[in-house]
Scaffold this motif. Structure first.
Motif, PDB file in Angstrom:
ATOM      1  N   SER A 107      40.780  35.854  29.358  1.00  0.00           N
ATOM      2  CA  SER A 107      39.674  34.911  29.186  1.00  0.00           C
ATOM      3  C   SER A 107      39.593  33.916  30.345  1.00  0.00           C
ATOM      4  O   SER A 107      38.932  32.887  30.223  1.00  0.00           O
ATOM      5  CB  SER A 107      39.833  34.155  27.868  1.00  0.00           C
ATOM      6  OG  SER A 107      41.012  33.365  27.897  1.00  0.00           O
ATOM      7  N   GLN A 108      40.251  34.201  31.442  1.00  0.00           N
ATOM      8  CA  GLN A 108      40.265  33.321  32.622  1.00  0.00           C
ATOM      9  C   GLN A 108      38.872  33.350  33.259  1.00  0.00           C
ATOM     10  O   GLN A 108      38.559  34.209  34.066  1.00  0.00           O
ATOM     11  CB  GLN A 108      41.309  33.843  33.580  1.00  0.00           C
ATOM     12  CG  GLN A 108      42.206  32.954  34.381  1.00  0.00           C
ATOM     13  CD  GLN A 108      41.707  31.626  34.855  1.00  0.00           C
ATOM     14  OE1 GLN A 108      40.580  31.480  35.293  1.00  0.00           O
ATOM     15  NE2 GLN A 108      42.573  30.654  34.803  1.00  0.00           N
ATOM     16  N   ASN A 109      38.018  32.394  32.881  1.00  0.00           N
ATOM     17  CA  ASN A 109      36.620  32.391  33.318  1.00  0.00           C
ATOM     18  C   ASN A 109      36.445  32.319  34.824  1.00  0.00           C
ATOM     19  O   ASN A 109      35.516  32.921  35.370  1.00  0.00           O
ATOM     20  CB  ASN A 109      35.853  31.246  32.650  1.00  0.00           C
ATOM     21  CG  ASN A 109      35.626  31.515  31.181  1.00  0.00           C
ATOM     22  OD1 ASN A 109      35.522  32.659  30.758  1.00  0.00           O
ATOM     23  ND2 ASN A 109      35.569  30.460  30.391  1.00  0.00           N
ATOM     24  N   GLU A 110      37.322  31.600  35.507  1.00  0.00           N
ATOM     25  CA  GLU A 110      37.179  31.502  36.964  1.00  0.00           C
ATOM     26  C   GLU A 110      37.380  32.862  37.624  1.00  0.00           C
ATOM     27  O   GLU A 110      36.682  33.194  38.589  1.00  0.00           O
ATOM     28  CB  GLU A 110      38.166  30.492  37.541  1.00  0.00           C
ATOM     29  CG  GLU A 110      37.755  29.050  37.317  1.00  0.00           C
ATOM     30  CD  GLU A 110      38.678  28.097  38.052  1.00  0.00           C
ATOM     31  OE1 GLU A 110      38.498  27.930  39.275  1.00  0.00           O
ATOM     32  OE2 GLU A 110      39.575  27.540  37.405  1.00  0.00           O
ATOM     33  N   ILE A 111      38.313  33.642  37.107  1.00  0.00           N
ATOM     34  CA  ILE A 111      38.523  34.984  37.666  1.00  0.00           C
ATOM     35  C   ILE A 111      37.308  35.857  37.380  1.00  0.00           C
ATOM     36  O   ILE A 111      36.819  36.574  38.261  1.00  0.00           O
ATOM     37  CB  ILE A 111      39.810  35.634  37.098  1.00  0.00           C
ATOM     38  CG1 ILE A 111      41.049  34.869  37.580  1.00  0.00           C
ATOM     39  CG2 ILE A 111      39.893  37.106  37.508  1.00  0.00           C
ATOM     40  CD1 ILE A 111      42.359  35.356  37.004  1.00  0.00           C
ATOM     41  N   ILE A 112      36.798  35.791  36.165  1.00  0.00           N
ATOM     42  CA  ILE A 112      35.608  36.573  35.795  1.00  0.00           C
ATOM     43  C   ILE A 112      34.430  36.188  36.697  1.00  0.00           C
ATOM     44  O   ILE A 112      33.711  37.054  37.194  1.00  0.00           O
ATOM     45  CB  ILE A 112      35.276  36.364  34.305  1.00  0.00           C
ATOM     46  CG1 ILE A 112      36.392  36.974  33.438  1.00  0.00           C
ATOM     47  CG2 ILE A 112      33.917  36.968  33.952  1.00  0.00           C
ATOM     48  CD1 ILE A 112      36.358  36.577  31.978  1.00  0.00           C
TER      49      ILE A 112
END
Length: 156
Positions: free
Chosen positions: A113-118
């Protein structure tokens, strides 16, 4: 003006990084490291190393060196998805797209759920595999089927 301690300098460096003021961010991080009295790389905390690698790459365009520093942080704390995010950003900035994707995916394995990676993966414009994999992406059948699938997924 009050003198900042090393943690405040580090936070300032991260803030400057987000503002894309890379040279100032690098100066701030380096001063934070010096202020804590670290004499060699093995003493520097992994979080500082990871950001030092990223900011060095962005400020000085020394991508391989920045990646090496980020990798040292990962070796010491391999379970931190932010370190893979930083490494991926270094690779992406240096034009190493496949290595960047690999780093981002490793980070997502730790925290899906790591939004920055997504967000970074989306910026890179990753696309799904062609519907008919043995045909080229530009083949008329793949284009047509891809559009049909996209319309059916979007209308649900």
């Amino acid at each position: 003006m009050k003198k900042l301690n090393s943690k405040e300098l580090f936070k300032t460096g991260i803030k400057l990084l987000k503002e894309k003021k890379f040279v100032d961010a690098l100066d701030s991080i380096k001063i934070a490291i010096e202020k804590d009295g670290y004499e060699n790389v093995d003493e520097i905390p992994p979080t500082y190393l990871s950001y030092l690698g990223l900011i060095t790459a962005l400020a000085e365009k020394r991508y391989r060196y920045g990646a090496t520093i980020c990798e040292k942080a990962i070796k010491r704390e391999f379970f931190n998805p932010v370190f893979y995010l930083n490494l991926g950003k270094v690779y992406a900035a240096g034009g190493y797209k496949l290595k960047a994707i690999d780093a981002f995916n490793k980070g997502l394995k730790i925290d899906g759920s790591q939004n920055e990676i997504i967000d970074e993966l989306k910026k890179m414009g990753l696309r799904r595999k062609p519907v008919v994999p043995f045909l080229t992406r530009t083949h008329a059948l793949n284009k047509h089927l891809g559009l049909l699938l996209h319309k059916s997924v979007c209308s649900e």
